[in-house]
Design a protein around this motif. Sequence first.
Motif, PDB file in Angstrom:
ATOM      1  N   PRO A 269     -18.943 -28.294  -3.642  1.00 35.15           N
ATOM      2  CA  PRO A 269     -20.039 -29.322  -3.956  1.00 35.15           C
ATOM      3  C   PRO A 269     -21.351 -28.966  -4.546  1.00 35.15           C
ATOM      4  O   PRO A 269     -21.728 -27.716  -4.532  1.00 35.15           O
ATOM      5  CB  PRO A 269     -20.263 -29.899  -2.431  1.00 35.15           C
ATOM      6  CG  PRO A 269     -20.054 -28.714  -1.607  1.00 35.15           C
ATOM      7  CD  PRO A 269     -19.042 -27.827  -2.263  1.00 35.15           C
ATOM      8  N   ALA A 270     -22.042 -29.945  -5.378  1.00 30.35           N
ATOM      9  CA  ALA A 270     -23.325 -29.832  -5.566  1.00 30.35           C
ATOM     10  C   ALA A 270     -24.172 -29.056  -4.548  1.00 30.35           C
ATOM     11  O   ALA A 270     -24.313 -29.582  -3.563  1.00 30.35           O
ATOM     12  CB  ALA A 270     -24.029 -31.030  -6.119  1.00 30.35           C
ATOM     13  N   CYS A 282     -24.897 -24.523  -7.418  1.00 28.84           N
ATOM     14  CA  CYS A 282     -24.021 -25.335  -7.991  1.00 28.84           C
ATOM     15  C   CYS A 282     -24.847 -26.707  -8.433  1.00 28.84           C
ATOM     16  O   CYS A 282     -25.272 -27.316  -7.853  1.00 28.84           O
ATOM     17  CB  CYS A 282     -22.809 -25.842  -7.438  1.00 28.84           C
ATOM     18  SG  CYS A 282     -21.733 -24.481  -7.054  1.00 28.84           S
ATOM     19  N   LYS A 283     -24.935 -27.152  -9.898  1.00 31.91           N
ATOM     20  CA  LYS A 283     -25.561 -28.103 -10.270  1.00 31.91           C
ATOM     21  C   LYS A 283     -24.955 -29.248  -9.766  1.00 31.91           C
ATOM     22  O   LYS A 283     -25.577 -30.680  -9.732  1.00 31.91           O
ATOM     23  CB  LYS A 283     -25.658 -28.031 -11.821  1.00 31.91           C
ATOM     24  CG  LYS A 283     -26.233 -26.853 -12.299  1.00 31.91           C
ATOM     25  CD  LYS A 283     -27.711 -26.905 -12.301  1.00 31.91           C
ATOM     26  CE  LYS A 283     -28.490 -25.613 -12.840  1.00 31.91           C
ATOM     27  NZ  LYS A 283     -28.220 -24.223 -12.107  1.00 31.91           N
ATOM     28  N   GLU A 284     -23.666 -29.476  -9.754  1.00 26.11           N
ATOM     29  CA  GLU A 284     -22.694 -30.621  -9.594  1.00 26.11           C
ATOM     30  C   GLU A 284     -21.478 -29.993  -8.778  1.00 26.11           C
ATOM     31  O   GLU A 284     -21.265 -28.844  -8.915  1.00 26.11           O
ATOM     32  CB  GLU A 284     -22.289 -31.390 -10.893  1.00 26.11           C
ATOM     33  CG  GLU A 284     -21.867 -30.487 -11.845  1.00 26.11           C
ATOM     34  CD  GLU A 284     -21.859 -30.941 -13.218  1.00 26.11           C
ATOM     35  OE1 GLU A 284     -22.345 -31.886 -13.518  1.00 26.11           O
ATOM     36  OE2 GLU A 284     -21.521 -30.232 -14.209  1.00 26.11           O
ATOM     37  N   ASP A 285     -20.731 -31.059  -8.387  1.00 26.90           N
ATOM     38  CA  ASP A 285     -19.453 -30.605  -7.880  1.00 26.90           C
ATOM     39  C   ASP A 285     -18.584 -30.038  -8.850  1.00 26.90           C
ATOM     40  O   ASP A 285     -18.471 -30.404  -9.995  1.00 26.90           O
ATOM     41  CB  ASP A 285     -18.492 -31.861  -7.429  1.00 26.90           C
ATOM     42  CG  ASP A 285     -19.152 -32.694  -6.269  1.00 26.90           C
ATOM     43  OD1 ASP A 285     -20.243 -32.309  -5.688  1.00 26.90           O
ATOM     44  OD2 ASP A 285     -18.244 -33.310  -5.538  1.00 26.90           O
ATOM     45  N   THR A 286     -18.046 -29.004  -8.640  1.00 28.66           N
ATOM     46  CA  THR A 286     -17.188 -28.060  -9.705  1.00 28.66           C
ATOM     47  C   THR A 286     -16.204 -27.064  -8.943  1.00 28.66           C
ATOM     48  O   THR A 286     -16.270 -27.032  -7.638  1.00 28.66           O
ATOM     49  CB  THR A 286     -18.290 -27.128 -10.359  1.00 28.66           C
ATOM     50  OG1 THR A 286     -17.488 -26.799 -11.432  1.00 28.66           O
ATOM     51  CG2 THR A 286     -18.930 -26.063  -9.578  1.00 28.66           C
ATOM     52  N   GLU A 330     -17.450 -20.467 -13.182  1.00 31.34           N
ATOM     53  CA  GLU A 330     -17.202 -21.762 -12.844  1.00 31.34           C
ATOM     54  C   GLU A 330     -16.478 -22.274 -14.032  1.00 31.34           C
ATOM     55  O   GLU A 330     -16.563 -22.077 -15.353  1.00 31.34           O
ATOM     56  CB  GLU A 330     -18.804 -22.280 -13.237  1.00 31.34           C
ATOM     57  CG  GLU A 330     -18.641 -23.758 -13.074  1.00 31.34           C
ATOM     58  CD  GLU A 330     -20.032 -24.462 -12.975  1.00 31.34           C
ATOM     59  OE1 GLU A 330     -21.234 -23.846 -13.166  1.00 31.34           O
ATOM     60  OE2 GLU A 330     -20.062 -25.831 -12.676  1.00 31.34           O
ATOM     61  N   ASN A 333     -14.982 -29.381 -12.753  1.00 30.89           N
ATOM     62  CA  ASN A 333     -13.987 -30.057 -11.804  1.00 30.89           C
ATOM     63  C   ASN A 333     -12.581 -30.195 -12.365  1.00 30.89           C
ATOM     64  O   ASN A 333     -12.432 -30.949 -13.582  1.00 30.89           O
ATOM     65  CB  ASN A 333     -14.629 -31.255 -11.803  1.00 30.89           C
ATOM     66  CG  ASN A 333     -14.808 -31.603 -10.000  1.00 30.89           C
ATOM     67  OD1 ASN A 333     -13.956 -31.123  -9.346  1.00 30.89           O
ATOM     68  ND2 ASN A 333     -15.937 -32.453  -9.863  1.00 30.89           N
TER      69      ASN A 333
END
Length: 385
Positions: A269-270, A282-286, A330, A333
Motif C-alpha cells: 500500500p501507499a 511507496c508513493k501509491e498502491d503498487t 517496483e 499495480n
Amino acid sequence: MNRCTRAVIYKDNLKYNLEQIKKYVEPGVKICVAVKADSYGHNAVLTSRLAQEMGIEFLAVATVDEAIELRSNNITAQILLLSLCTPEEMTDLFKYKITPVVFGKDFLEILIQKSNEFYKGDEKFDVHLAVDTGMGRIGCYPEEAQEQAILINNSKHLRLGGMITHFAVSDSLKKENQDFTRRQFEAFKSAVQSVKDKGINPGICSCGASAALLNNTDMHFEMVRPGIITYGYYPDEITKNHLLSVHKEFDIKPVLSFETKVVAIRHFPAGKTISYGCTYECKEDTDIAVLPVGYADGLLRRFSPGLEVTINGKNYPVRGRICMDQCMVEIGNNNPDVKLWDKAVIFGPSESGALNDAEVLAKIGNTISYEVLTSISKRVEKIIV
Ligand SMILES: *Cc1c(COP(=O)(O)O)cnc(C)c1O
C-alpha cells in the motif's frame, strides 16, 4: 547448479569482438588478450580456449594462480603475468611456463637465483622487462632499462623476451592527455632503443591496452594487449562514434548478461517502506517484484537508487537499498506483463533481452564498466551459450 541468478556468456559475441580486434590491427602485430580476473568475469578458461582457437598467441593474467588454472585446462598459448609475484611463487613460473613482467635488481637477482636452481641444462626462460614511462605503478625508469636488460641477458637462464609499458591516460581524448601518452610512447621507444644499442634483442615490445589499440594505431609496436573491448565495452572516451569520426570502423558487442528471476510479487500500500533504512516509501498502491540477487552477487549497493531492471522488454526501478542477497523492483499495480518466475535482466547484450549494458550501471554507480563486470561474484554461475 540451478540457481536462477546467473551470468550468461554469449560465445558468438566474444568471437565477434576478437575478430573485430584482429581485423583492426595490422597483420603481424601480435594480440595479447587480457584474461585476468577470470576474464573480467567472463570465464577465463572459456575465453582463453576461444582466443587460442582463433590464433591469439598471448594471454595476460594478474596472478600465478590464474595462469595455473589456464595451464591445468590445457591452454598452451603464452601467458604473460602482468603483476609482480613474490619469491615463493617463482618456481611455478618455470614449472607452468608463465612469462613474468619483471624489473628491479632485487627482484631480478632472486629470479635469476631461482632459475639457476630450477634449470639443469642450458634452457632459456623469457621475461618481459617492465618500464614505467608515466603510469607510476610497476617498471624501471626508462634510463634504467639498458642496465636491467643486460642483467637479464647475462644470466644463465633468463632471456629478454619482450619489453612492456602501460599508459595512464590513453583513454582520454583531451589534448594534454594525448600529449602525455605521446611522451610515454617516446620514452618507451628510447628505452627499447637503448637496449638495442647494447646488441640485445628487446623481444616482443608492447604498450597499448584497449584504448591505445583503438586510438593510437601508431603505438602498436609488436603486440597490443586488449582487455575490456574483448568483452564488448569501450574504454572511457574512446567510443564507436569517436572512431567513426576519425574514419575507423570498429564494432563490439557485450558478451555477458547478468540475470535472475522474479521469485515473489508482493502488493504494497501507499506509504509502506522498502528495505533497510526505510529509504523508499511507496508513493501509491503498487506491486513489488522480489529478485534473489544482491550485493554479494556483485549487484553493488550503490546502484540503488537509479538502477532499472528489464523484465519482458520493459525497465522497472529498483526501490530501496539493495540487500546482500535480494532486491526489490517496483512493477506497478496488477501489471499483466510481469509474472512470477519471469526472467529479470540486470544488464547484457540485446540477445539476452536486456535494455541496459554494463556501461549504464557504471554511470549509476559512479564507476567504470570494468568494475561492474569484475564485481560479479563467485556465487554467480557462468553459463555458456
Ligand atoms: C589490464 C591490463 C590491460 C588490458 O586493459 P584494457 O583497458 O582492459 O584493455 C593491458 N595491459 C596491462 C598491463 C593491464 O594491466
